[in-house]
Design a protein around this motif. Structure first.
Motif, PDB file in Angstrom:
ATOM      1  N   SER A   1      -0.669   4.765   0.087  1.00 37.90           N
ATOM      2  CA  SER A   1      -1.321   5.548   0.731  1.00 37.90           C
ATOM      3  C   SER A   1      -3.219   5.262   1.359  1.00 37.90           C
ATOM      4  O   SER A   1      -3.507   4.358   1.297  1.00 37.90           O
ATOM      5  CB  SER A   1      -2.051   6.333  -0.875  1.00 37.90           C
ATOM      6  OG  SER A   1      -3.358   5.491  -1.308  1.00 37.90           O
TER       7      SER A   1
ATOM      8  N   GLN B   1      -5.706   4.319  -0.318  1.00 36.41           N
ATOM      9  CA  GLN B   1      -5.523   3.621  -1.193  1.00 36.41           C
ATOM     10  C   GLN B   1      -5.752   1.929   0.028  1.00 36.41           C
ATOM     11  O   GLN B   1      -7.107   1.307  -0.459  1.00 36.41           O
ATOM     12  CB  GLN B   1      -3.851   3.037  -1.836  1.00 36.41           C
ATOM     13  CG  GLN B   1      -4.129   1.724  -2.493  1.00 36.41           C
ATOM     14  CD  GLN B   1      -2.419   1.591  -2.600  1.00 36.41           C
ATOM     15  OE1 GLN B   1      -1.606   1.893  -1.752  1.00 36.41           O
ATOM     16  NE2 GLN B   1      -2.167  -0.305  -3.271  1.00 36.41           N
TER      17      GLN B   1
ATOM     18  N   ILE C   1       0.498  -1.221  -0.011  1.00 34.08           N
ATOM     19  CA  ILE C   1       0.052   0.148  -0.252  1.00 34.08           C
ATOM     20  C   ILE C   1       0.813   1.351  -0.139  1.00 34.08           C
ATOM     21  O   ILE C   1       1.942   1.326   0.578  1.00 34.08           O
ATOM     22  CB  ILE C   1      -1.036  -0.175   1.120  1.00 34.08           C
ATOM     23  CG1 ILE C   1      -0.362  -0.119   2.620  1.00 34.08           C
ATOM     24  CG2 ILE C   1      -2.283  -0.698   0.761  1.00 34.08           C
ATOM     25  CD1 ILE C   1      -1.386  -0.296   3.596  1.00 34.08           C
TER      26      ILE C   1
END
Length: 125
Positions: A44, A47, A42
């Protein structure tokens, strides 16, 4: 008259997020969930939320928990590990607990926005 769907408790809705770095609101880490065969990288917080929401859509609730993927990330840097337990979902929002394993602290969130703010506050310190 339309019947409103009841909130359904889901004890198996848990994910683990390992944060390798968080700077200026940019998260770098990975997410583990019983429905994933391997860790998902991941980049962010948004996200993370979208991926978790997609995974929650796959859950049949109530259901039995599935073991999480085990193993390290292969790095020797400091990591922050969080367990995210989504206990309820209603109107596209979450209610649950955020457990900061490194510090043995726990906080309750009543919405997805509150979850994001809580996560950002903890990591921004």
């Amino acid at each position: 008259m339309e019947l409103r769907r009841q909130m359904i408790p889901c004890m198996s809705r848990e994910a683990v997020v390992t944060v390798l770095s968080y700077e200026g609101g940019i998260l770098d880490g990975y997410l583990q969930h019983p429905r994933l065969k391997e860790k998902k990288r991941i980049r962010s917080l948004s996200q993370t939320v979208l991926l978790l929401d997609d995974l929650l859509n796959l859950e049949d609730c109530p259901g039995s928990p599935v073991p999480l993927v085990s193993g390290g990330c292969g790095r020797e840097e400091k990591k922050e590990v969080f367990r995210i337990q989504v206990l309820f979902r209603e109107h596209h929002s979450w209610q649950g607990r955020l457990i900061w394993q490194n510090e043995s602290q726990e906080a309750v969130f009543r919405s997805t926005l509150e979850f994001i703010q809580l996560f950002d506050t903890i990591l921004g310190e």
